[in-house]
Design a protein around this motif. Structure first.
Motif, PDB file in Angstrom:
ATOM      1  N   LYS A 296       3.400  42.458  -2.716  1.00  0.00           N
ATOM      2  CA  LYS A 296       3.369  41.713  -3.988  1.00  0.00           C
ATOM      3  C   LYS A 296       2.811  40.237  -3.653  1.00  0.00           C
ATOM      4  CE  LYS A 296       3.406  41.332  -9.070  1.00  0.00           C
ATOM      5  NZ  LYS A 296       4.311  40.847  -9.174  1.00  0.00           N
ATOM      6  N   GLN A 297       4.639  39.618  -3.443  1.00  0.00           N
ATOM      7  CA  GLN A 297       4.517  38.333  -3.287  1.00  0.00           C
ATOM      8  C   GLN A 297       4.268  37.416  -1.922  1.00  0.00           C
ATOM      9  OE1 GLN A 297       7.094  38.636  -6.732  1.00  0.00           O
ATOM     10  NE2 GLN A 297       7.255  36.780  -5.420  1.00  0.00           N
ATOM     11  N   ILE A 298       4.279  37.698  -0.932  1.00  0.00           N
ATOM     12  CA  ILE A 298       3.291  37.372  -0.839  1.00  0.00           C
ATOM     13  C   ILE A 298       1.923  37.398  -0.469  1.00  0.00           C
ATOM     14  CG2 ILE A 298       1.799  38.198   1.924  1.00  0.00           C
ATOM     15  CD1 ILE A 298       4.970  40.156   2.890  1.00  0.00           C
ATOM     16  N   LYS A 299       0.553  37.924  -1.191  1.00  0.00           N
ATOM     17  CA  LYS A 299      -0.347  37.530  -2.041  1.00  0.00           C
ATOM     18  C   LYS A 299      -0.578  36.124  -2.397  1.00  0.00           C
ATOM     19  CE  LYS A 299      -1.699  42.811  -0.892  1.00  0.00           C
ATOM     20  NZ  LYS A 299      -2.171  43.721  -2.440  1.00  0.00           N
ATOM     21  N   GLU A 300       0.979  36.159  -3.006  1.00  0.00           N
ATOM     22  CA  GLU A 300       0.975  34.654  -4.584  1.00  0.00           C
ATOM     23  C   GLU A 300       1.502  33.605  -3.855  1.00  0.00           C
ATOM     24  OE1 GLU A 300       3.138  37.339  -7.718  1.00  0.00           O
ATOM     25  OE2 GLU A 300       1.888  38.730  -7.682  1.00  0.00           O
TER      26      GLU A 300
ATOM     27  N   LYS B 216      12.350  33.403   3.878  1.00  0.00           N
ATOM     28  CA  LYS B 216      12.372  32.382   3.716  1.00  0.00           C
ATOM     29  C   LYS B 216      11.726  33.192   1.806  1.00  0.00           C
ATOM     30  CE  LYS B 216      13.885  29.619   6.534  1.00  0.00           C
ATOM     31  NZ  LYS B 216      14.996  29.358   7.161  1.00  0.00           N
ATOM     32  N   LEU B 217      10.722  34.331   2.271  1.00  0.00           N
ATOM     33  CA  LEU B 217      10.364  34.533   0.644  1.00  0.00           C
ATOM     34  C   LEU B 217      11.387  34.521  -0.574  1.00  0.00           C
ATOM     35  CD1 LEU B 217       7.596  35.434   0.046  1.00  0.00           C
ATOM     36  CD2 LEU B 217       8.180  37.706   0.105  1.00  0.00           C
ATOM     37  N   TYR B 218      11.853  35.418   0.052  1.00  0.00           N
ATOM     38  CA  TYR B 218      13.375  35.177  -1.161  1.00  0.00           C
ATOM     39  C   TYR B 218      14.055  33.945  -1.006  1.00  0.00           C
ATOM     40  CZ  TYR B 218      13.942  40.406   0.027  1.00  0.00           C
ATOM     41  OH  TYR B 218      13.624  41.582   0.380  1.00  0.00           O
ATOM     42  N   LEU B 219      14.444  33.081  -0.520  1.00  0.00           N
ATOM     43  CA  LEU B 219      14.759  31.392  -0.730  1.00  0.00           C
ATOM     44  C   LEU B 219      13.385  31.120  -1.772  1.00  0.00           C
ATOM     45  CD1 LEU B 219      17.227  29.413  -0.463  1.00  0.00           C
ATOM     46  CD2 LEU B 219      15.760  28.686   1.207  1.00  0.00           C
ATOM     47  N   HIS B 220      11.868  31.147  -1.499  1.00  0.00           N
ATOM     48  CA  HIS B 220      10.509  30.324  -2.102  1.00  0.00           C
ATOM     49  C   HIS B 220      11.483  31.275  -3.495  1.00  0.00           C
ATOM     50  CE1 HIS B 220       7.082  28.939  -2.955  1.00  0.00           C
ATOM     51  NE2 HIS B 220       6.559  30.181  -3.410  1.00  0.00           N
ATOM     52  N   GLN B 221      11.248  32.477  -3.295  1.00  0.00           N
ATOM     53  CA  GLN B 221      11.194  32.943  -5.209  1.00  0.00           C
ATOM     54  C   GLN B 221      12.308  32.693  -5.839  1.00  0.00           C
ATOM     55  OE1 GLN B 221       7.621  34.620  -5.874  1.00  0.00           O
ATOM     56  NE2 GLN B 221       9.237  34.624  -8.467  1.00  0.00           N
ATOM     57  N   ALA B 222      13.667  32.599  -5.310  1.00  0.00           N
ATOM     58  CA  ALA B 222      14.861  32.039  -5.632  1.00  0.00           C
ATOM     59  C   ALA B 222      14.911  30.654  -6.233  1.00  0.00           C
ATOM     60  CB  ALA B 222      15.689  32.022  -4.424  1.00  0.00           C
ATOM     61  N   VAL B 223      14.308  29.722  -6.095  1.00  0.00           N
ATOM     62  CA  VAL B 223      13.986  28.457  -6.052  1.00  0.00           C
ATOM     63  C   VAL B 223      13.171  28.696  -7.721  1.00  0.00           C
ATOM     64  CG1 VAL B 223      12.383  26.331  -6.006  1.00  0.00           C
ATOM     65  CG2 VAL B 223      14.309  27.401  -4.491  1.00  0.00           C
ATOM     66  N   GLN B 224      11.627  29.669  -7.246  1.00  0.00           N
ATOM     67  CA  GLN B 224      10.655  29.633  -8.168  1.00  0.00           C
ATOM     68  C   GLN B 224      11.549  30.428  -9.316  1.00  0.00           C
ATOM     69  OE1 GLN B 224       7.633  28.489  -7.612  1.00  0.00           O
ATOM     70  NE2 GLN B 224       8.384  27.969  -5.580  1.00  0.00           N
ATOM     71  N   ASP B 225      12.168  30.922  -9.562  1.00  0.00           N
ATOM     72  CA  ASP B 225      12.678  31.694 -10.662  1.00  0.00           C
ATOM     73  C   ASP B 225      14.241  31.198 -11.340  1.00  0.00           C
ATOM     74  OD1 ASP B 225      10.826  34.244 -10.327  1.00  0.00           O
ATOM     75  OD2 ASP B 225      12.807  35.607  -9.382  1.00  0.00           O
TER      76      ASP B 225
END
Length: 483
Positions: free
Chosen positions: A456-460, A105-114
């Motif tokens: 790093k991404q978990i913190k953000e 889910k973290l990868y998926l969330h960041q993929a959308v952001q990017d």
């Protein structure tokens, strides 16, 4: 010592991820609804989290990562999926499953952001193939729908599509994280010699395999019969008001039949055979081709929509019937070739070049190329189980018996195998196994890069972990930053 621990962590984690890949690839995730279906929770280890887990309530949310939810039922279904595939769940804890799902889910969330994009036309063929495999393994579409508790094939396909697309997005995000990670010869040397000699990895036995293939020939009569069937379908569509999609859904022998033969987003550089693309780009919108042949069979094709450099097409595929006389002739041919090799009339490599009917391998003496490493060596513990079973006990130069194999159309081919070279299991040696050591060292460096990125991404990112999982020992820092 730290290096030793890291290596062991990598190896253990890699085994876990291999299992989870199976789960993630095929699991239909109930993301849209928070209502847990009537699924019995499997018996699993409970001493990894204290207090022990209770029976999960309906609508149980295990964690939230960004805009994505992980349900208790997702974990339950993961265990059920493993059990259905005969994978032991004894050493897989709920914490491990939850950790992997949160990473996805973290990868998926960041993929959308990017703004990483996966187009539908890339996913559709994969879902079609997956449905074919699943239906074949379980026995029928009815059984498949019952297993996944779905009312219709389109409903199941829609959820598989979403799961597959999310998996692809996550994979591309992870690839982006490590795309610039490189390793130097000095780092490789330090990696290897930091491992105590008695703890260095043991590399499995590997083999170089060659094959000879004999295929039954399709007669002119069988080809003409397929062409005649397609011409009749074309006539019905053009003159009798029958829709192309209806004909494709009823008669096409291709995975796209579930969508009325629709294939979206075809480009000139798409990975379709040349004959298919030539036909597609020679037609006007709404036009239907004459029957044409590819390596897959005979087709007719209609251009549904032209969108700049992309087109949407529908097609119907028919496989010509293979007569028994052709099957018998192919088997007889293989028997003669094998006898000639055993009697030293011809070498295996020469026979492959002279008689094998597989273009990809015959010119190099029948030698197979490993699709993962792109060299000619296969790790016996990682190669395709069916191939491994056929060559595992062969000594170098020994010729196998004749095997009958069938493709997705049911067409039979006859094959014989030999092992050209074989390396037995052995402890890693720096000079001999440099490339494999380099691969391990690079993977280790990528894992460190991924772990750093995750933390790093978990913190953000907004993260919330249910109190039932607060005592889990995750590989990333999910708990300290949970809200």
């Amino acid at each position: 010592m730290h290096l030793k621990i890291t290596i062991l962590k990598y190896m253990k984690r890699n085994n876990m991820l291999a299992l989870l890949a199976v789960f993630t690839m095929t699991l239909v995730q109930a993301q849209e609804s928070l209502v847990v279906e009537n699924v019995e929770t499997p018996t699993v280890q409970k001493d990894t989290v204290k207090p022990p887990f209770k029976r999960y309530k309906a609508e149980g949310v295990a964690a939230v990562v960004g805009d994505y939810v992980v349900l208790d039922s997702d974990i339950d279904k993961g265990y059920l999926e493993f059990q259905q595939q005969g994978i032991s769940i004894e050493d897989i804890t709920r914490c491990q499953l939850l950790g992997k799902l949160m990473e996805d889910k973290l990868y998926l969330h960041q993929a959308v952001q990017d703004s990483i994009v996966v187009v539908d036309s890339e996913i559709n063929p994969e879902v079609d193939q997956l449905l074919q495999i699943m239906t074949s393994e379980i026995g029928s579409e009815e059984k498949l729908l019952k297993f996944y508790r779905k009312n219709s094939l389109p409903e199941l396909r829609s959820e598989l599509f979403t799961a597959r697309k999310n998996l692809k997005l996550s994979g591309r995000m992870q690839a982006k994280v490590v795309e610039n990670v490189e390793i130097t010869p000095e780092e490789i040397r330090e990696f290897f010699f930091a491992i105590p000699e008695d703890e260095r990895p043991v590399f499995s036995a590997e083999v170089e395999v060659a094959q000879i293939v004999a295929e039954p020939q399709i007669t002119k009569e069988a080809k003409q019969e397929a062409i005649d069937r397609l011409n009749q379908m074309r006539e019905d569509i053009l003159n009798n008001g029958i829709s192309f999609a209806t004909k494709a859904g009823l008669y096409s022998e291709d995975g796209s039949k579930t969508r009325g033969g629709l294939i979206e987003g075809v480009k000139r550089n798409s990975q379709y055979v040349k004959e298919f693309k030539d036909q597609a780009f020679s037609l006007l919108e709404g036009e239907i081709s004459e029957p044409f042949e590819t390596i897959f069979g005979f087709h007719i094709l209609k251009v549904d929509k032209i969108r700049g450099q992309e087109i949407d097409v529908r097609h119907i595929l028919i496989y010509p019937d293979v007569p028994q006389s052709s099957i018998d002739a192919a088997k007889e041919k293989m028997e003669k070739v094998r006898t000639g090799i055993l009697d030293s009339v011809v070498t295996f490599a020469e026979a492959a070049r002279l008689y094998s009917e597989e273009k990809e391998t015959r010119n190099n003496g029948g030698i197979l190329v490993n699709p993962v490493t792109y060299d000619t060596w296969f790790d016996l513990t990682k190669m395709d189980p069916e191939l491994s079973a056929k060559v595992y006990n062969l000594k170098p130069g020994e010729v196998s018996k004749i095997f009958t194999e069938r493709d997705r159309t049911g067409k039979a081919t006859y094959k014989i195998y030999t092992v050209n070279r074989r390396n037995e299991e052995h402890p890693a040696e720096y000079a001999t196994d440099y490339e494999r050591i380099k691969e391990l060292a690079l993977k280790e460096k990528k894992i460190r890069a991924i772990e750093a990125w995750q933390n790093k991404q978990i913190k953000e990112t907004y993260v919330s972990v249910n109190e039932d999982y607060q005592e889990c020992e995750f590989s990333s820092d999910w708990i300290k930053t949970s809200n």
